[in-house]
Design a protein around this motif. Structure first.
Motif, PDB file in Angstrom:
ATOM      1  N   THR A  41     -29.041  60.835 -30.868  1.00 35.09           N
ATOM      2  CA  THR A  41     -27.727  61.447 -31.008  1.00 35.09           C
ATOM      3  C   THR A  41     -27.860  62.824 -31.642  1.00 35.09           C
ATOM      4  OG1 THR A  41     -26.707  59.262 -31.308  1.00 35.09           O
ATOM      5  CG2 THR A  41     -25.431  61.178 -32.015  1.00 35.09           C
ATOM      6  N   HIS A  42     -27.307  63.832 -30.985  1.00 36.47           N
ATOM      7  CA  HIS A  42     -27.270  65.187 -31.547  1.00 36.47           C
ATOM      8  C   HIS A  42     -26.308  65.204 -32.725  1.00 36.47           C
ATOM      9  CE1 HIS A  42     -26.530  69.512 -31.889  1.00 36.47           C
ATOM     10  NE2 HIS A  42     -27.608  69.713 -31.136  1.00 36.47           N
ATOM     11  N   ASP A  44     -24.173  67.241 -33.708  1.00 35.01           N
ATOM     12  CA  ASP A  44     -22.832  67.746 -33.430  1.00 35.01           C
ATOM     13  C   ASP A  44     -22.129  66.978 -32.317  1.00 35.01           C
ATOM     14  OD1 ASP A  44     -22.677  69.667 -35.404  1.00 35.01           O
ATOM     15  OD2 ASP A  44     -23.655  71.203 -34.188  1.00 35.01           O
ATOM     16  N   SER A  45     -22.718  65.874 -31.876  1.00 36.56           N
ATOM     17  CA  SER A  45     -22.050  65.013 -30.907  1.00 36.56           C
ATOM     18  C   SER A  45     -20.930  64.239 -31.605  1.00 36.56           C
ATOM     19  CB  SER A  45     -23.053  64.035 -30.299  1.00 36.56           C
ATOM     20  OG  SER A  45     -22.393  62.968 -29.644  1.00 36.56           O
ATOM     21  N   ASP A  47     -20.396  61.278 -31.416  1.00 38.09           N
ATOM     22  CA  ASP A  47     -20.966  59.981 -31.813  1.00 38.09           C
ATOM     23  C   ASP A  47     -21.776  60.066 -33.097  1.00 38.09           C
ATOM     24  OD1 ASP A  47     -19.906  58.826 -29.506  1.00 38.09           O
ATOM     25  OD2 ASP A  47     -21.698  59.308 -28.329  1.00 38.09           O
ATOM     26  N   SER A  48     -21.980  61.272 -33.594  1.00 38.75           N
ATOM     27  CA  SER A  48     -22.830  61.471 -34.769  1.00 38.75           C
ATOM     28  C   SER A  48     -22.054  61.247 -36.055  1.00 38.75           C
ATOM     29  CB  SER A  48     -23.396  62.900 -34.757  1.00 38.75           C
ATOM     30  OG  SER A  48     -23.901  63.266 -36.018  1.00 38.75           O
ATOM     31  N   TYR A  51     -20.639  64.527 -37.417  1.00 42.24           N
ATOM     32  CA  TYR A  51     -19.634  65.270 -36.641  1.00 42.24           C
ATOM     33  C   TYR A  51     -18.415  65.594 -37.499  1.00 42.24           C
ATOM     34  CZ  TYR A  51     -16.393  66.482 -32.892  1.00 42.24           C
ATOM     35  OH  TYR A  51     -15.491  67.143 -32.089  1.00 42.24           O
ATOM     36  N   TYR A 102     -31.662  65.888 -34.129  1.00 40.32           N
ATOM     37  CA  TYR A 102     -31.435  64.609 -33.468  1.00 40.32           C
ATOM     38  C   TYR A 102     -31.701  63.446 -34.409  1.00 40.32           C
ATOM     39  CZ  TYR A 102     -30.892  66.938 -29.004  1.00 40.32           C
ATOM     40  OH  TYR A 102     -30.420  67.726 -27.988  1.00 40.32           O
ATOM     41  N   GLY A 276     -21.665  65.305 -23.200  1.00 39.13           N
ATOM     42  CA  GLY A 276     -22.207  64.979 -24.512  1.00 39.13           C
ATOM     43  C   GLY A 276     -23.615  65.498 -24.688  1.00 39.13           C
ATOM     44  N   GLN A 277     -24.168  65.262 -25.859  1.00 40.70           N
ATOM     45  CA  GLN A 277     -25.475  65.802 -26.201  1.00 40.70           C
ATOM     46  C   GLN A 277     -26.458  64.698 -26.553  1.00 40.70           C
ATOM     47  OE1 GLN A 277     -23.818  68.037 -29.292  1.00 40.70           O
ATOM     48  NE2 GLN A 277     -22.851  69.498 -27.954  1.00 40.70           N
ATOM     49  N   ASN A 278     -26.193  63.480 -26.106  1.00 42.03           N
ATOM     50  CA  ASN A 278     -27.130  62.394 -26.384  1.00 42.03           C
ATOM     51  C   ASN A 278     -28.268  62.414 -25.383  1.00 42.03           C
ATOM     52  OD1 ASN A 278     -25.311  61.749 -28.319  1.00 42.03           O
ATOM     53  ND2 ASN A 278     -24.724  59.771 -27.494  1.00 42.03           N
ATOM     54  N   SER A 468     -28.975  65.904 -17.617  1.00 39.35           N
ATOM     55  CA  SER A 468     -27.711  65.171 -17.648  1.00 39.35           C
ATOM     56  C   SER A 468     -27.788  63.903 -16.804  1.00 39.35           C
ATOM     57  CB  SER A 468     -26.574  66.063 -17.135  1.00 39.35           C
ATOM     58  OG  SER A 468     -26.750  66.374 -15.768  1.00 39.35           O
TER      59      SER A 468
END
Length: 471
Positions: A41-42, A44-45, A47-48, A51, A102, A276-278, A468
């Motif tokens: 998980t990034h 800044d996602s 999901d973080s 965040y 990450y 997203g950034q995952n 992606s």
């Protein structure tokens, strides 16, 4: 004997029914003997745990610039600890030094109470170190220290699978570093922050997505009982420890043994991807087959396990035009610190004399384009231009890092930062920073590339890929 068989048969049926009931929501398996996949998980996602929805894109970017500066300083001072930096500048950087871009959510321990058998933690992925550690609740003991943490401190003594390593009996004991009869560790950081504790084996649960998880027993980790950390994410309370992916024997890639065969891989999505950034961290046979990838040598120096993954950077190109940067600028030779592939760093940090040539040549390149005005946003990237109309990443050049044996071609989405402004305009910046010392190729510049690290062969395989798509 018949009664025993009947009891065993009944127990087996109950176990099958129990598993079938719970598998409707979450599938749990023991780790495959030849692979493993972990969701990353990034920071800044959405999901973080880091965040912050109230922050603007520019504010998030500024924090990542500070993180990149601090990351470069951290690597450099590990090589040259006797060098002196301005104390005020050092203080502003070390506040972000341990904050990897990450994180992996992992479950630790085996508990009989509660809906889950383990306790979940977010650990920072760090290819520059090999130790896995988290805080244990013994840090509350008199004379010990804990840093603020929102997740519960790991209750090691309540986990049925927790085993401290006995001194002189386990190969992962650090030499001459025991407390009583048990193996210990201490990690020191450049701002005099420390984490100390016992080394122990424990059962880890790794999540590959929201419904899949794998259980891996006997992972050796640091159970921290005395922490003094001053980094900003510790104050926010969202950080719980590290997941080391370095060269050394304590790293996850080494401890997985035949499951990883010394190999791990990732493919990072661009920051602008709306999905997203995952991404996924893959080991062993879970690494996708990508024929035709080219490779460069992975290097380490003086047998130091925590130095990161060095590569030979020979030069940089703008739009396929090679710049006149001497390769010696990127070599590991005092006072310069070499070149490290570091996915834990947000934006690439380029050794200053090479960065100055890159910036100067980009200024020449952009002077040939109309509708550009150079601007200098305060405390932001060094090279930025305002455009008279919004163009996104159009009309921006690709950059190439020439590594020995392979070119890392960075498309504009990974080389530049673009921000829309009012009045139908936008501005863009070179998404890299200058640094006096080490060169880091960061995660922003690694996007949409497949990276496969083979520690046994000491090779890094690289190729362009749309990350992606099931990265």
């Amino acid at each position: 004997m018949a009664s025993i068989i009947a009891v065993l048969t009944f127990s087996f049926i109950i176990a099958v029914l129990f598993f079938s009931f719970f598998s409707t929501t979450t599938t749990t398996t023991m780790a495959k003997p030849d692979g493993l996949t972990i969701n990353l998980t990034h920071r800044d996602s959405p999901d973080s745990p880091f965040y912050q929805p109230n922050l603007t894109t520019s504010q998030r970017t500024r924090k990542l610039i500070l993180q990149s500066e601090a990351r470069a300083l951290h690597h450099h001072l590990k090589q040259y600890p006797k060098q002196h930096f301005n104390s005020n500048a050092l203080r502003s950087k070390v506040d972000y030094q341990g904050d990897s871009v990450y994180m992996a959510q992992v479950g630790i321990g085996t508990f009989t109470s509660g809906p889950n058998s383990s306790i979940s933690y977010f650990l920072a992925m760090d290819s520059g170190s090999d130790l896995i550690w988290t805080q244990c609740d013994t840090c509350r003991s008199p004379g010990h220290h804990c840093f603020p943490q929102r997740q519960p401190l790991f209750p090691s003594l309540r986990s049925s699978s927790y085993r401290k390593l006995v001194c002189a009996r386990h190969p992962l004991c650090y030499p001459r570093r025991c407390i009583g009869n048990f193996c210990s560790y201490i990690s020191r950081y450049l701002d005099n922050s420390t984490s100390a504790g016992f080394l122990a084996s424990e059962t880890f649960t790794f999540y590959s997505d929201s419904s899949q998880k794998e259980v891996v027993p006997n992972i050796v980790f640091g159970c921290g009982f005395d922490q003094v950390l001053r980094v900003d994410f510790g104050q926010e309370g969202n950080f719980a420890g590290y997941l080391g992916l370095g060269w050394g024997p304590h790293s996850l890639v080494r401890q997985l043994g035949s499951r990883a065969s010394g190999r791990f891989s990732y493919c990072l999505q661009t920051m602008t991807n709306p999905r997203g950034q995952n991404t996924f961290l893959r080991f062993g046979s879970d690494i996708p087959n990508r024929p035709g990838l080219l490779s460069t040598d992975l290097e380490q120096y003086s047998g130091v396990f925590n130095d990161g993954y060095y590569v030979s950077l020979l030069g940089i190109s703008i739009a396929r035009s090679r710049l006149g940067i001497p390769p010696d600028y990127f070599a590991r030779r005092p006072p310069r610190g070499g070149t490290i592939m570091d996915s834990g760093c947000a934006f690439s940090a380029i050794v200053r004399p090479a960065y100055e040539i890159l910036e100067r040549e980009l200024v020449k390149y952009f002077s040939r384009l109309s509708g550009l005005t150079r601007i200098r946003p305060q405390r932001f990237f060094n090279l930025c231009y305002q455009r008279s109309r919004r163009q996104g990443f159009n009309n921006l050049p690709q950059l190439t890092f020439h590594l020995r044996g392979v070119d890392l071609v960075v498309q504009p989405q990974g080389a530049f930062y673009v921000k829309e402004t009012s009045g139908g305009k936008d501005y863009f910046c070179l998404a890299m920073i200058p640094f006096d010392g080490v060169t880091l190729i960061g995660s922003y510049q690694q996007t949409n590339q497949r990276f496969i690290y083979d520690l046994n062969a000491e090779k890094l395989f690289i190729g362009q890929e749309d990350c992606s798509r099931n990265a």
